[in-house]
Every structure is written in structure tokens, then in C-alpha cells.
Design an enzyme around this catalytic site. Sequence first.
Site, PDB file in Angstrom:
ATOM      1  CG  HIS A 223       6.164  13.125 -61.520  1.00 29.69           C
ATOM      2  ND1 HIS A 223       6.362  11.796 -61.748  1.00 29.69           N
ATOM      3  CD2 HIS A 223       5.336  13.186 -60.425  1.00 29.69           C
ATOM      4  CE1 HIS A 223       5.704  11.073 -60.838  1.00 29.69           C
ATOM      5  NE2 HIS A 223       5.067  11.906 -60.033  1.00 29.69           N
ATOM      6  CG  HIS A 262      13.612   6.971 -62.402  1.00 30.64           C
ATOM      7  ND1 HIS A 262      13.540   6.644 -61.060  1.00 30.64           N
ATOM      8  CD2 HIS A 262      12.346   7.051 -62.853  1.00 30.64           C
ATOM      9  CE1 HIS A 262      12.271   6.531 -60.731  1.00 30.64           C
ATOM     10  NE2 HIS A 262      11.516   6.776 -61.790  1.00 30.64           N
ATOM     11  CG  ASP A 315       7.147   9.647 -68.479  1.00 30.20           C
ATOM     12  OD1 ASP A 315       6.105   8.980 -68.460  1.00 30.20           O
ATOM     13  OD2 ASP A 315       7.441  10.492 -67.616  1.00 30.20           O
TER      14      ASP A 315
END
Length: 379
Positions: A223, A262, A315
Site C-alpha cells: 500500500h 494496482h 507511488d
Amino acid sequence: MATRSVELKRGLKDVYLDRTQASFIDGTEGKLLYRGYNIHDLAEKSTFEEVAYLLLYGSLPNQEQLDELDATLKSTRTIPEEVYRVIDLTKDGHPMDVLRTAVSALASFDPDVEDNTADGVRRKGLRLTSQAATIICAHYRARQGLPPIAPDQSLSHAANFLYMMRGVVPDEDEAKLMDVDFILHAEHGANASSFASRVTASTLADLHAAIVTGIGTLKGPLHGGAAESVMKMAEEIGDPAEAEAYAKRVLGGHGRIMGFGHRVYKAEDPRAQHLRDRSRSLGEKLGQPQWIQILDALVEAMAPYRARGIHVNVDFFAGSIYYLMDIPEDLFIPIFALGRIPGWTLQVLEQFENNILIRPLLWYEGPMDLEYVPIEARA
Ligand code: CMC
């Protein structure tokens, strides 16, 4: 043994848990809306303060409403002396552990802690947004043996965060970069940490408890922790020419390339482009283009995986921006958390508005009806 069979939804993949007005994600198109507004417009034209208002109140603010929210955020940038002591006592821990512990400690000093009304939750959500920035910066300084820096009330949330960290007012470009980063991280549906916050809220526990849950859940490398891992990876690669060999090595060993893939997006994460463009400009401005070059080379090396729906996520480029801003790697996840507090708060608001205890089932596959053997008789 149980004989009935059930359809398991491991990882709750593709399960709709409830209705929401918070955000819309089209994972095939790579589209993200907050309260109906496209993330591209918000990233380019808005501010974090405006987005926080949008998320918590449901519409874009007029000037008076924005000024009021800004004043609220600015007036809640302090934390009790006791919480500074908690930070100091735990300062050798990972900044996410310190943030989680300090937010938990704040509950003991918040007069509204038990107030689960919509107004109470909004008030506490805004307060925690400001206080979390103060905690992260106080810890950053405490572990260097430095005293905290008092907030500068003339600065925005993003600019003040950088100021409380370094003691220098950031230039406009840096403040805007931080602001855009907070906007892009502010809300994202039933992601693991927001889901966890909802589970906590569904027991009618309070917002502090739900945010502590969210912070704990965000920390993992699948995450929010991915941003921290991406720059470690870029450092290990060291040269764009080595990216392909690195990817082959990791993927050949069934490892994962952090910042890719994802659960919902099977196209490129729409948040990534804003960070990629900004990371490139910042690298050029600072005379350090190598980091984005390494990351670009890794994107190329991962090209065959696009057909399988594995693209860069938010990210991937976030880490390079923080890195270029000289922010230590272990602060990357706390920065994600800071942006996400309005989103967690909104998820809790929605949960409270139409609450149902979140309590799924687990299919039991262990032995049944075993005979209890007294300890003296066990082998
Ligand atoms: N590198 C290599 N292979 C991958 C990756 C990756 N980053 N992501 C997924 N895969 C492969 C995976 O090995 C699996 O292959 P197979 O079907 O052959 O076993 C397939 O794609 C499906 O993966 P999954 O884990 O079943 O899919 P998921 O939806 O559960 O995974 C994920 C989502 C984010 C956990 C995963 O993509 C991953 O581990 N990514 C790396 C960590 C990361 O960047 N996390 C940040 C997510 S975005 C920010 C946030 O909101 O948290």
C-alpha cells in the site's frame, strides 16, 4: 468437516462494500473523480485546502468557506506538550509508527474525541490533518536532536509542512509540488487503509481510532509503503542502463517491482502523470535528471507487463519527488498519510451516516470436534 461449499472472495476482490459519494474510479479507463471532479482538474487548478473542503463538505467552497477552512486548519497546528513527550520517547521508531502512536495519544487530549456527529467528525478530521503535519515534523527534528519549529500562520498547509520540517520557507514551486502531492493522495475509495478505517468506524468507535487504524494499514509495502521501496530500488539500480537487467532479475525470482500494479487500475493510474511530469522538471532544475531516467528505463523494462494490466501507480514517481526535495525515504509514507486524512475522515463520515457493522465471514477448514486432552496426558 464442513460439507457445504461457498464462493470465497479472497482479498475482497471486486466486492462492492457499500455506496459512496466520495470518489469514482474507472480502473479500465484510468479515471479518478473526487466528488465528481476530475483529478486532473483538481491537480492542476485546485489547492489541498480546497480539496479538503470538497471532500468533507461535498462541494467546492466559495471564498468565505475556503477562508474559514483555512483559518481552522491554521488554528489547529499545535499539539499538547505531552504528545511532544510521546514523540520524543518513541523517536527511534519508523516515522509511521511514531505518527500512529502520537495520533493515538492525541485522542486523550481531544475534547471532542467521543463526538461522532458529522460536525464533530469534520472538526476532528481537519484538526488531525493539521496536527499530523506537526507530529511528522516534530519527530523529524527530534530524531536529529533539534527542537520543533513553530508553524508559520501565513503559509498554506503544504508550505507550512515543509517549513516546520526545515525551518526555511519553501519557494513557490516546492510548495506547489507538495500541495499537488497531497491533492493526489487525498481520497481513493475502498483502498486497504480507508476500508480498515471504515471497519473501525462501523463498530461506532471514534475518528481517532479509525485514523490510527488507517495509518497502521497504510504502512505496508503493498500500500503506502511502495513509495519508500521505489527509491530504494532506484538507488540499487543506480544507472538507467541497468534497469532492464534489474527488472528481469526481480521478476525472474517472482518478486514485484514496487510502484507497479494496482488492484483497481488496469490502465495507468491517472495520478501518476502529474508526479512524473513534476519529477522530471524538478530533476532538471536541480541538475539531477538521473533518478527520473532510471525510473523511465524501468517503465520501459516493464512494457511487456502492460498487456497484463500492470502499469505505474501513484507511488512510482512520488518517491522521486520527495527524494529530490531532500526528504528522507522513511518520511514518504507519512506524507502519503498526511494527504489521505481528509479521505479517511470522509469514509468514516459516510460509514457513520448509514452505519452497518462490517463483519464478514471466514470459511472454516480446520479439524472439528476434537477431544480435549488434559495437559498431563499430552505427548
Ligand atoms: N510487479 C510484478 N508483478 C506484479 C506486480 C508488480 N508490481 N503487481 C502485480 N503483479 C502480478 C502478480 O505477480 C500476479 O501475477 P500472477 O497472476 O502470475 O500470479 C498478477 O500481477 C496479479 O497480482 P495480484 O497481487 O493478484 O493483484 P492485486 O490486485 O492483488 O495486486 C498490488 C495489487 C498493488 C498488491 C500489486 O500490484 C503489487 O504488489 N504492487 C507492488 C506494490 C505497490 O506498488 N503498491 C502500491 C499500490 S498503489 C498505492 C496505494 O493505493 O496503495
